[in-house]
Design a protein around this motif. Structure first.
Motif, PDB file in Angstrom:
ATOM      1  N   ASN A  77      46.207  40.549  56.119  1.00 22.53           N
ATOM      2  CA  ASN A  77      45.349  41.669  56.476  1.00 22.53           C
ATOM      3  C   ASN A  77      45.567  42.785  55.466  1.00 22.53           C
ATOM      4  OD1 ASN A  77      47.610  43.340  57.329  1.00 22.53           O
ATOM      5  ND2 ASN A  77      47.672  42.080  59.157  1.00 22.53           N
ATOM      6  N   GLY A  78      44.794  43.825  55.582  1.00 15.82           N
ATOM      7  CA  GLY A  78      44.922  44.960  54.685  1.00 15.82           C
ATOM      8  C   GLY A  78      43.853  44.967  53.600  1.00 15.82           C
ATOM      9  N   LYS A  79      43.856  46.045  52.815  1.00 12.93           N
ATOM     10  CA  LYS A  79      42.819  46.249  51.804  1.00 12.93           C
ATOM     11  C   LYS A  79      42.783  45.145  50.754  1.00 12.93           C
ATOM     12  CE  LYS A  79      42.253  50.163  49.906  1.00 12.93           C
ATOM     13  NZ  LYS A  79      42.369  51.463  49.249  1.00 12.93           N
ATOM     14  N   VAL A  80      43.937  44.745  50.251  1.00 14.43           N
ATOM     15  CA  VAL A  80      43.958  43.720  49.202  1.00 14.43           C
ATOM     16  C   VAL A  80      43.451  42.395  49.754  1.00 14.43           C
ATOM     17  CG1 VAL A  80      45.395  42.435  47.578  1.00 14.43           C
ATOM     18  CG2 VAL A  80      45.791  44.879  47.911  1.00 14.43           C
ATOM     19  N   ALA A  81      43.919  42.016  50.928  1.00 14.22           N
ATOM     20  CA  ALA A  81      43.468  40.760  51.533  1.00 14.22           C
ATOM     21  C   ALA A  81      41.958  40.784  51.775  1.00 14.22           C
ATOM     22  CB  ALA A  81      44.210  40.503  52.844  1.00 14.22           C
ATOM     23  N   LEU A 110      49.358  38.699  43.539  1.00 16.45           N
ATOM     24  CA  LEU A 110      49.102  39.267  42.218  1.00 16.45           C
ATOM     25  C   LEU A 110      48.532  40.671  42.317  1.00 16.45           C
ATOM     26  CD1 LEU A 110      48.616  39.298  39.133  1.00 16.45           C
ATOM     27  CD2 LEU A 110      46.457  38.081  39.590  1.00 16.45           C
ATOM     28  N   LEU A 111      47.456  40.829  43.087  1.00 19.63           N
ATOM     29  CA  LEU A 111      46.777  42.127  43.152  1.00 19.63           C
ATOM     30  C   LEU A 111      47.602  43.193  43.870  1.00 19.63           C
ATOM     31  CD1 LEU A 111      43.126  40.952  43.752  1.00 19.63           C
ATOM     32  CD2 LEU A 111      44.077  41.980  41.677  1.00 19.63           C
ATOM     33  N   THR A 112      48.515  42.786  44.708  1.00 21.42           N
ATOM     34  CA  THR A 112      49.414  43.746  45.344  1.00 21.42           C
ATOM     35  C   THR A 112      50.373  44.331  44.307  1.00 21.42           C
ATOM     36  OG1 THR A 112      49.253  42.613  47.457  1.00 21.42           O
ATOM     37  CG2 THR A 112      51.176  44.029  47.139  1.00 21.42           C
ATOM     38  N   GLU A 113      50.817  43.495  43.381  1.00 23.17           N
ATOM     39  CA  GLU A 113      51.750  43.929  42.333  1.00 23.17           C
ATOM     40  C   GLU A 113      51.037  44.522  41.125  1.00 23.17           C
ATOM     41  OE1 GLU A 113      55.186  43.793  42.413  1.00 23.17           O
ATOM     42  OE2 GLU A 113      54.910  43.252  44.528  1.00 23.17           O
ATOM     43  N   ASN A 114      49.849  44.013  40.828  1.00 18.23           N
ATOM     44  CA  ASN A 114      49.130  44.392  39.608  1.00 18.23           C
ATOM     45  C   ASN A 114      47.651  44.546  39.945  1.00 18.23           C
ATOM     46  OD1 ASN A 114      47.919  44.634  37.115  1.00 18.23           O
ATOM     47  ND2 ASN A 114      48.820  42.784  36.250  1.00 18.23           N
ATOM     48  N   ALA A 146      37.717  41.317  43.021  1.00 10.73           N
ATOM     49  CA  ALA A 146      38.557  41.966  44.031  1.00 10.73           C
ATOM     50  C   ALA A 146      39.254  43.188  43.435  1.00 10.73           C
ATOM     51  CB  ALA A 146      39.592  40.978  44.579  1.00 10.73           C
ATOM     52  N   ALA A 147      39.720  43.079  42.193  1.00 11.85           N
ATOM     53  CA  ALA A 147      40.368  44.212  41.528  1.00 11.85           C
ATOM     54  C   ALA A 147      39.383  45.373  41.367  1.00 11.85           C
ATOM     55  CB  ALA A 147      40.935  43.784  40.173  1.00 11.85           C
ATOM     56  N   ARG A 148      38.144  45.065  40.977  1.00 12.66           N
ATOM     57  CA  ARG A 148      37.130  46.113  40.837  1.00 12.66           C
ATOM     58  C   ARG A 148      36.845  46.793  42.167  1.00 12.66           C
ATOM     59  NH1 ARG A 148      35.082  42.470  37.118  1.00 12.66           N
ATOM     60  NH2 ARG A 148      33.749  41.437  38.627  1.00 12.66           N
ATOM     61  N   SER A 149      36.790  46.011  43.232  1.00 14.24           N
ATOM     62  CA  SER A 149      36.480  46.594  44.541  1.00 14.24           C
ATOM     63  C   SER A 149      37.634  47.459  45.055  1.00 14.24           C
ATOM     64  CB  SER A 149      36.139  45.499  45.551  1.00 14.24           C
ATOM     65  OG  SER A 149      37.284  44.811  45.979  1.00 14.24           O
ATOM     66  N   LEU A 150      38.847  47.201  44.586  1.00 10.07           N
ATOM     67  CA  LEU A 150      40.003  47.990  44.995  1.00 10.07           C
ATOM     68  C   LEU A 150      40.151  49.278  44.183  1.00 10.07           C
ATOM     69  CD1 LEU A 150      42.559  45.101  45.445  1.00 10.07           C
ATOM     70  CD2 LEU A 150      41.723  46.626  47.252  1.00 10.07           C
ATOM     71  N   ALA A 151      39.512  49.314  43.009  1.00 10.55           N
ATOM     72  CA  ALA A 151      39.665  50.459  42.100  1.00 10.55           C
ATOM     73  C   ALA A 151      38.950  51.693  42.627  1.00 10.55           C
ATOM     74  CB  ALA A 151      39.141  50.116  40.719  1.00 10.55           C
TER      75      ALA A 151
END
Length: 151
Positions: A77-81, A110-114, A146-151
């Motif tokens: 769960n959470g934003k990254v997931a 990966l996205l949690t760390e980077n 996913a990285a773009r959507s988190l930025a």
């Protein structure tokens, strides 16, 4: 009887301490999203998170888990997931789907760390996650999405 912290809850598991975590999760706790692939930690189908880090459940003994917090695909769960799952759906990554829970668990790690990985970062983090359908380009594209959507 062993006690583990799984998906935010404390669970009792009747298992030998030498049992692979994968079998405890699947056969004793009936959470079948984590898959058996090779049994030697080479394919990534059994990837779960232990204290937030991707690990191979087929080679992690349940007796070695201790107080660690285990998260399976059912418990993410959470934003990254949410970003990873959304990107997977948006880009239609899945073909047969067998490896995808492990792929998603590694991508979340990966996205949690980077949060802004390069192609090389993605290749390094996803190394060892085998997709028998060959959806590697879609997986990489989804991680970038996913990285773009988190930025």
């Amino acid at each position: 009887m062993l006690t583990i912290h799984l998906n935010g809850a404390t669970r009792e598991v009747d298992a030998d301490p030498d049992m692979p975590l994968l079998w405890a999760i699947r056969d004793r706790l009936d959470l079948t999203g984590t898959k058996y692939g090779c049994g030697i930690a080479q394919c990534g189908a059994c990837t779960v998170h232990m204290d937030g880090q991707p690990v191979r459940a087929c080679q992690t003994r349940i007796g070695d888990v201790g107080e660690a917090k285990i998260t399976t695909i059912e418990g993410i769960n959470g934003k990254v997931a949410e970003a990873v799952q959304g990107a997977w759906r948006k880009l239609d990554v899945v073909q047969c789907g067998y490896c995808q829970s492990g792929q998603i668990m590694s991508a979340i790690g990966l996205l949690t760390e980077n949060p802004k990985p390069t192609d090389a970062d993605i290749d390094g983090a996803m190394d060892g996650n085998v997709c028998r359908c060959g959806t590697y380009q879609r997986i990489r594209a989804a991680i970038h999405e996913a990285a773009r959507s988190l930025a």
